[in-house]
Design an enzyme around this catalytic site. Structure first.
Site, mmCIF file in Angstrom:
data_model
loop_
_atom_site.group_PDB
_atom_site.id
_atom_site.type_symbol
_atom_site.label_atom_id
_atom_site.label_comp_id
_atom_site.label_asym_id
_atom_site.label_seq_id
_atom_site.Cartn_x
_atom_site.Cartn_y
_atom_site.Cartn_z
ATOM 1 N N LYS A 188 4.269 2.700 8.872
ATOM 2 C CA LYS A 188 3.017 3.329 9.012
ATOM 3 C C LYS A 188 1.645 2.501 9.246
ATOM 4 O O LYS A 188 0.765 2.656 10.084
ATOM 5 C CB LYS A 188 2.975 4.399 7.980
ATOM 6 C CG LYS A 188 1.609 5.352 8.280
ATOM 7 C CD LYS A 188 1.396 6.327 7.073
ATOM 8 C CE LYS A 188 2.682 7.066 6.737
ATOM 9 N NZ LYS A 188 2.662 7.830 5.403
ATOM 10 N N THR A 206 -5.505 12.683 5.745
ATOM 11 C CA THR A 206 -4.426 12.771 6.239
ATOM 12 C C THR A 206 -4.265 13.787 7.243
ATOM 13 O O THR A 206 -3.689 13.838 8.217
ATOM 14 C CB THR A 206 -3.121 12.778 5.129
ATOM 15 O OG1 THR A 206 -3.622 11.602 4.058
ATOM 16 C CG2 THR A 206 -1.916 12.524 5.637
ATOM 17 N N ASN A 223 -3.540 19.269 0.684
ATOM 18 C CA ASN A 223 -4.473 18.648 1.330
ATOM 19 C C ASN A 223 -3.983 18.338 2.900
ATOM 20 O O ASN A 223 -5.011 18.183 3.712
ATOM 21 C CB ASN A 223 -4.765 16.954 0.603
ATOM 22 C CG ASN A 223 -5.251 17.478 -0.673
ATOM 23 O OD1 ASN A 223 -6.132 18.119 -0.774
ATOM 24 N ND2 ASN A 223 -5.451 16.316 -1.555
ATOM 25 N N LYS A 245 0.881 -1.107 -0.018
ATOM 26 C CA LYS A 245 -0.097 -0.195 0.020
ATOM 27 C C LYS A 245 0.896 1.171 0.003
ATOM 28 O O LYS A 245 1.627 1.441 0.762
ATOM 29 C CB LYS A 245 -0.782 -0.065 1.395
ATOM 30 C CG LYS A 245 -1.938 1.068 1.249
ATOM 31 C CD LYS A 245 -3.141 0.643 0.329
ATOM 32 C CE LYS A 245 -3.992 1.917 -0.048
ATOM 33 N NZ LYS A 245 -3.469 2.803 -0.907
ATOM 34 N N LYS A 269 5.444 2.027 -2.582
ATOM 35 C CA LYS A 269 5.602 3.431 -3.013
ATOM 36 C C LYS A 269 5.941 3.432 -4.455
ATOM 37 O O LYS A 269 6.600 2.496 -5.059
ATOM 38 C CB LYS A 269 6.294 4.264 -2.303
ATOM 39 C CG LYS A 269 6.050 5.694 -2.274
ATOM 40 C CD LYS A 269 4.827 6.082 -1.265
ATOM 41 C CE LYS A 269 4.590 7.623 -1.243
ATOM 42 N NZ LYS A 269 3.638 7.619 -0.337
ATOM 43 N N SER A 286 -7.701 5.040 3.320
ATOM 44 C CA SER A 286 -7.651 4.427 2.131
ATOM 45 C C SER A 286 -7.972 2.885 2.306
ATOM 46 O O SER A 286 -8.533 2.104 1.280
ATOM 47 C CB SER A 286 -6.128 4.404 1.525
ATOM 48 O OG SER A 286 -5.487 5.574 0.820
#
Length: 423
Positions: free
Chosen positions: A101, A197, A228, A77, A113, A356
């Protein structure tokens, strides 16, 4: 020879920062430390050529990456960024931070990523679409709803996720909404995702402020990066009675001790794409941002921003890492010596990946929750995760960052040990 041998990380590189953070947690892993090398080696790194036909008929080539750092706890992810400074080393570090995380908030994911080295502002919308679709086709061999799920990151958004989802779906012959998150709502996106976030930054910041006896009413906030993450966090802090006194983005550094009018600032940001033309503030040199009198500092831009020298100048009592890897390890030590509390990125900005996860779950069930339900679930997960980390920090008398790594790495390496090695 491992491809890691070809990297030459410097003391300020994101991969070096990550490795230093792992080294600091080794004394707290007990018998699981025998698996620690797992954390220092990405499972898989894919480098792809992304050729596209430009609007003028020429052919341009861009370099793209997708790194899967660790998949012991579930599918990969992590976001996709389009930026001229993207490198394999940076993407490796970002994928590793995603591993930590996801484990820190106990989501059933590993870390991944991706990115393309490009300045998207120099592309037309059609060129951007062609590049996105070609990149998706190139990395399609390793992504999928149960394999690796991309999401938006720097300079990517819901539209780009829609192109990625459509490309993957066309290539597999079925609509696969769960292959990406951060999609538009009518394509299986989740309510609350855009501000998630920033909301996580606020929730962890609120809890941390309470712990150190810092009232949010009247607290002075300085934010680097008003996208954001930074923008949403600033909005929630102002709603809680705090005062936004400094903003830095790519266009300017502005200071107003009396507080920004957030509605006017957001109007300027929407209109101009930067804060520079906001009228009711003093424009100062970029380095002066680190000297601003504030109570809470939110670095929400790129990694490596808080150097040891800047850490000596920071006036805040609390640093909330909205960005990934904004603080160098040596700067961490400086801030600790000065009794500045840092809520680390791997818990502070985990609100995005948490929602997510909610989106991914909703896509599989084709049943969608209200925004109030999503925010309540997010708040509960973030608060519970931070409390577990804080208890660990108190027990070992260590920083919140090292405590977050201790909690996360124990979960990751326990999964590694219990799964065993195959063959």
């Amino acid at each position: 020879m491992s491809y890691l041998s070809y990297l030459t990380p410097t003391l300020t590189s994101p991969w070096h920062t990550y490795l230093s953070q792992v080294d600091r947690v080794l004394p707290y892993l007990g018998p699981l430390a025998r698996w620690a090398e797992t954390l220092k080696r990405p499972k898989r790194a894919l480098i792809v050529d992304v050729p596209i036909e430009m609007d003028d008929g020429s052919v341009a080539h861009f370099e793209g990456y997708r790194v899967q750092h660790n998949l012991s706890r579930g599918p990969g992810k992590g976001g996709i960024r389009f930026h001229p400074d993207v490198t394999l080393e940076e993407v490796m570090a970002l994928s590793a931070w995603m591993t930590i995380k996801c484990a820190a908030v106990n989501l059933p994911y590993g870390g991944a990523k991706g990115g393309i080295r490009v300045d998207p502002k120099k592309l037309s919308e059609k060129e951007l679409e062609r590049m996105t679709r070609r990149y998706t086709s190139e990395i399609g061999i390793i992504i999928g709803p149960q394999r690796d799920i991309p999401a938006p990151d720097v300079n990517t958004n819901g539209q780009i996720m829609a192109w990625m989802m459509d490309t993957y779906s066309m290539n597999t012959g079925m609509t696969a909404t769960g292959v990406v998150t951060g999609k538009p709502l009518h394509l299986g996106g989740s309510l609350g995702r855009v501000k998630a976030t920033g909301r996580g930054v606020f929730v962890t910041g609120r809890e941390a402020a309470t712990r150190i006896g810092l009232p949010l009413e009247g607290a002075r906030i300085a934010v680097q990066g008003m996208g954001n993450v930074g923008g949403s966090a600033a909005e929630l802090f102002v709603q809680a009675g705090a005062r936004l006194v400094a903003v830095q983005d790519h266009s300017a550094t502005l200071v107003n001790p009396g507080g920004f009018d957030l509605a006017k600032a957001n109007e300027v940001l929407r209109r101009d794409g930067g804060i520079a033309n906001y009228a009711d503030a003093e424009r100062v040199d970029r380095e002066a941002f680190w000297d601003v009198e504030c109570d809470i500092l939110i670095p929400a831009a790129l990694e490596g921003q808080i150097t040891p020298e800047r850490a000596q100048r920071i006036k805040a009592k609390l640093v909330l890492e909205g960005a990934n890897g904004p603080t160098l390890p040596q700067a961490d030590d400086v801030l600790a010596d000065r009794n500045v509390l840092v809520v680390p990125d791997v818990i502070c900005n985990a609100g995005g990946v948490t929602v997510s996860y909610f989106e991914w779950v909703q896509d599989f069930s084709s049943f969608f929750w209200s925004e109030d339900e999503i925010n309540a679930r997010l708040d509960r997960i973030m608060v519970d995760a931070l409390r577990k980390i804080w208890d660990t920090a108190d027990h070992y008398k260590i920083s919140l960052r090292t405590a977050t790594y201790a909690v996360a790495c124990e979960r990751i390496l326990m999964a590694r040990e219990e799964r065993g090695l195959y063959p």
